[in-house]
Design a protein around this motif. Structure first.
Motif, short mmCIF file in Angstrom:
data_model
loop_
_atom_site.label_atom_id
_atom_site.label_comp_id
_atom_site.label_asym_id
_atom_site.label_seq_id
_atom_site.Cartn_x
_atom_site.Cartn_y
_atom_site.Cartn_z
N VAL A 147 0.82 -1.22 0.00
CA VAL A 147 0.00 0.00 0.00
C VAL A 147 0.84 1.27 0.00
N ALA A 148 2.18 1.16 -0.10
CA ALA A 148 3.03 2.35 -0.13
C ALA A 148 2.71 3.19 -1.37
N PRO A 149 2.36 4.47 -1.22
CA PRO A 149 1.82 5.25 -2.35
C PRO A 149 2.78 5.47 -3.51
N LEU A 150 4.04 5.84 -3.25
CA LEU A 150 4.91 6.19 -4.38
C LEU A 150 5.29 4.97 -5.22
N LEU A 276 9.94 7.49 -0.93
CA LEU A 276 9.44 6.15 -1.21
C LEU A 276 8.69 5.55 -0.02
N LEU A 277 9.06 5.97 1.19
CA LEU A 277 8.44 5.42 2.39
C LEU A 277 7.17 6.14 2.78
N GLY A 278 7.02 7.40 2.40
CA GLY A 278 5.97 8.25 2.93
C GLY A 278 4.57 7.80 2.58
N GLN A 383 13.23 7.20 -9.22
CA GLN A 383 13.32 5.85 -9.79
C GLN A 383 14.70 5.21 -9.61
N TYR A 384 15.70 6.03 -9.28
CA TYR A 384 17.03 5.47 -9.05
C TYR A 384 17.06 4.62 -7.78
N LEU A 385 16.10 4.82 -6.88
CA LEU A 385 16.05 4.07 -5.62
C LEU A 385 15.07 2.91 -5.67
#
Length: 716
Positions: A147-150, A276-278, A383-385
């Motif tokens: 469910v992580a949005p990004l 990415l975590l938010g 996207q690099y991560l």
């Protein structure tokens, strides 16, 4: 086989006779878990719901076109699209997309494939964590990831970095087979998967550092034949890309090396990792009045800091645990008989226990890419991560079990209430992430956002549904008005997508750039249906100047609509048969029009004298220069067409810069040249290759009747 939740123990390796039974038993244990089905349902719905609202712009059109052409023209792709710093990306994503183009030309098939791969990565994540760390860790780690949005937002868009999630998890699975299970045969699939990941994005080569760590932790599990198979597999994966490098003489190699030359150290990588975590896919509050994100954002923002703090604590705790357990092991194993063993045996005894080594792999997977990317030469982007996803969610899911495994007596007295509180925090984080994802999907699918388009030169968000809907309406209007052709006036954001979609309509379709031009159908074809890009002000002005009749609009998600016109044929306008010929391609009107006070004061009319046949990705370009006087620099204009018929009229306008104030001249001198652009699909040995590159023919200057390159026309 399954590692217990404690990082100190690991069950013995099963024999080959029992491997099949153990696999079936483990698979059955997964299928009996009700949360696995809930997880797949949520992950699948979030990633596959209303995929037509996903972005379909330049990169998406280029990727899907290459896959479609490769299948239907029998080509061997050797590149995909072009990287931001100028070199060609490897073609792995094209091969993944090719099955999606077998039976349809609709790009939704490619978007569906991307979303399906992302959904499958969620299922593999659950299986991985459940296998090695238990059910409770699998529940929290996988639901946080699902469910992580990004990551979810990118999973819904056709783009090669968005395809790497599944292969990243399979890569880590392969490492664990060697490092944790101490099984042989893992090195070959790990190298193969790493080479596939490189095809998704070159920065994934950083995961090679994690592979090297795995080799150090389990050197005795690697056989010589594994190295041979790995070299063979990597060679096969990179064979098409090697053909491209041979074809170009490796001239892109300096650009690729430049990417690793560090020029600065900053916190961009850490910032993007936090993004990415938010719990929401952006860092600023949405401004659209009806946005769900605007409603939820104030409530979700505190959870952003909470999950960042929890991720930081988790990395510190787990990394410290690995180092402490490793130190304890080394201290306990310092025996005289071990020092007399052979080098590899002593090295193996020096290495951490399998479960501790596995946790070291997870920590390295999260930490090393972020640390390496903090030092970079070119700008980096989120996207690099992607190569680190879902590492942070897995580590957070392991935190309760790690804390619970500590054997300190004083700690055990406070562990239970603390762990219960931690479970509650994780549950609220999952709920917050889910709220942010649902709000984001609702806004994107309903058009409750701003596409940021304001002028012809601006880039903006274009949804696939919006493009397909306007083409469907244009075909319906062509049926209603018995039109024979459809014309599509594009801008920079819709050019490549409409070039591709325009090749698959029911009517003959011509696509052209509307920045400075208007194409009018020839007399024999009669009126045509014209689709006008939403922010093409010059194109709209030229259409109205030439008696176009507005028939309706086609709504777009997030911005201004497309306009649909009935455009009269060239026969209803000024005849140009008496004008001079810019041999052999164009015939000019006897005079040109000057509009005082307009941004495009000079408007010219030309008749196309020879047909330009359509082709996949083919374009025909006219470049024109208008010299008004010796004191004013020449005005430049260009027109790009996908095809044209002899007798079509080309209306070309010339724009003045805001600082130019030119009085009406008596006459204007024109220079023009034309050339063709088409996909570069060369032959190399027995292979017919497909590349991202467009090759241009030599520009041909057009000649006036007197043989000069200047054609002078009076102002009407």
């Amino acid at each position: 086989m399954r590692v217990s939740f404690s990082i100190d123990t690991i069950r013995s390796k099963p024999t080959k006779d029992h491997e099949t039974k153990l696999f079936r038993s483990y698979l059955w244990s997964i299928l009996r878990n009700w949360e696995f089905y809930v997880l797949l349902l949520i992950a699948g719905w979030l990633r596959l719901y209303h995929l037509g609202s996903s972005e379909f712009n330049t990169d998406q059109a280029a990727l899907f076109r290459m896959a479609y052409d490769a299948v239907h023209q029998g080509l061997l792709p050797v590149t995909s699209n072009e990287a931001s710093i100028g070199f060609a990306n490897a073609p792995g994503s094209i091969y993944l997309l090719m099955p999606a183009t077998l039976f349809t030309s609709n790009p939704i098939a490619g978007t569906l494939l991307t979303g399906s791969l992302a959904t499958l990565s969620v299922a593999i994540t659950y299986i991985f964590v459940h296998k090695y760390y238990g059910r409770m860790a699998a529940i929290f780690a996988t639901f946080l990831y699902a469910v992580a949005p990004l990551p979810l937002n990118y999973s819904r868009t056709l783009w090669q970095p968005n395809m790497m999630y599944l292969f990243t998890m399979l890569f880590i699975f392969a490492l664990f087979r060697g490092v944790v299970e101490r099984r042989k045969g893992w090195f070959f699939p790990a190298c193969l998967l790493l080479s596939i990941l490189y095809q998704m994005h070159p920065t994934t080569i950083i995961l090679g550092s994690v592979l090297c760590l795995a080799v150090l932790l389990a050197p005795t599990t690697i056989r010589w034949r594994d190295m041979f198979y790995a070299c063979l597999g990597v060679g096969i994966v990179f064979f098409p890309y090697l053909l491209w490098q041979l074809l170009t003489g490796f001239h892109e190699l300096p650009l690729m090396v430049m990417q690793s030359r560090a020029a600065l150290i900053d916190k961009q990588a850490i910032f993007f990792e936090g993004l990415l975590l938010g719990p929401y896919s952006i860092r600023s509050r949405p401004s659209y009045p009806q946005s769900f994100g605007k409603l939820f954002y104030p409530y979700l923002q505190p959870f952003e800091y909470l999950i960042l703090a929890l991720a930081l604590v988790t990395i510190i705790v787990l990394s410290g645990t690995v180092l402490w357990r490793w130190y304890q092991q080394i201290r306990d194993r310092r025996k005289a008989e071990e020092t007399r063993q052979r080098f590899w045996q002593s090295w193996e005894s020096f290495m951490p226990r399998p479960a501790v080594a596995g946790l070291a792999i997870l920590c390295a997977w999260q930490i090393l890419p972020v640390l390496i990317l903090t030092r970079h030469s070119a700008p980096i982007f989120p996207q690099y991560l992607f190569m680190t996803v879902p590492a942070p969610f897995i580590l957070i899911g392991l935190l309760p079990g790690t804390l619970g495994s500590w054997d300190n007596a004083r700690w055990q007295r406070i562990a239970k209430p603390l762990l219960r509180a931690l479970y509650v925090v994780l549950a609220f984080l999952v709920l917050a992430q889910l709220m942010g994802s649902v709000a984001n999907i609702r806004d994107k699918t309903q058009g409750y956002f701003r596409d940021h388009g304001s002028q012809e030169s601006a880039s903006y968000y274009e949804a696939l549904d919006s493009s397909l809907a306007v083409l469907e309406k244009a075909e319906a209007l062509a049926d209603q008005y018995h039109a024979r052709r459809i014309l599509i006036a594009t801008d920079r954001s819709t050019e490549l997508s409409m070039y591709y979609l325009g090749e698959h309509t029911r009517y003959p379709t011509t696509v052209y750039r509307a920045d400075t031009c208007l194409l009018m159908p020839r007399k024999e074809d009669g009126p045509a249906i014209l689709i006008m890009a939403p922010y093409a002000r010059t194109g709209k002005a030229l259409a109205l100047l030439n008696a176009a009749k507005l028939l309706g609009e086609s709504a777009r998600l997030g911005g201004s609509p497309y306009l649909l016109y009935a455009l009269p044929s060239a026969s209803t306008n000024e005849e140009t048969s008496s004008g001079p010929v810019f041999a052999p391609q164009l015939q000019a009107a006897p005079s040109v029009v000057w509009q005082d006070g307009s941004e495009s004061p000079l408007v010219t009319r030309w008749t196309v004298r020879q047909p330009y046949e359509p082709g996949s990705g083919k374009r025909y370009v006219y470049e024109m220069h208008a010299q008004i006087s010796d004191t004013v620099a020449s005005l430049n204009s260009s027109c790009t067409l996908s095809n044209a018929q002899a007798g079509d009229q080309l209306i070309v306008s010339f724009q003045l810069s805001p600082t130019n104030h030119v009085t009406r001249p008596q006459k204007v001198a024109f220079q023009a040249r034309t050339y063709t652009m088409e996909p570069y699909n060369p032959t190399y040995g027995p292979f017919h290759l497909a590349t991202h590159r467009l090759v241009s023919s030599s520009p041909a200057s057009m000649l006036a009747p007197d043989g000069s390159t200047l054609l002078t026309l009076p102002i009407s």
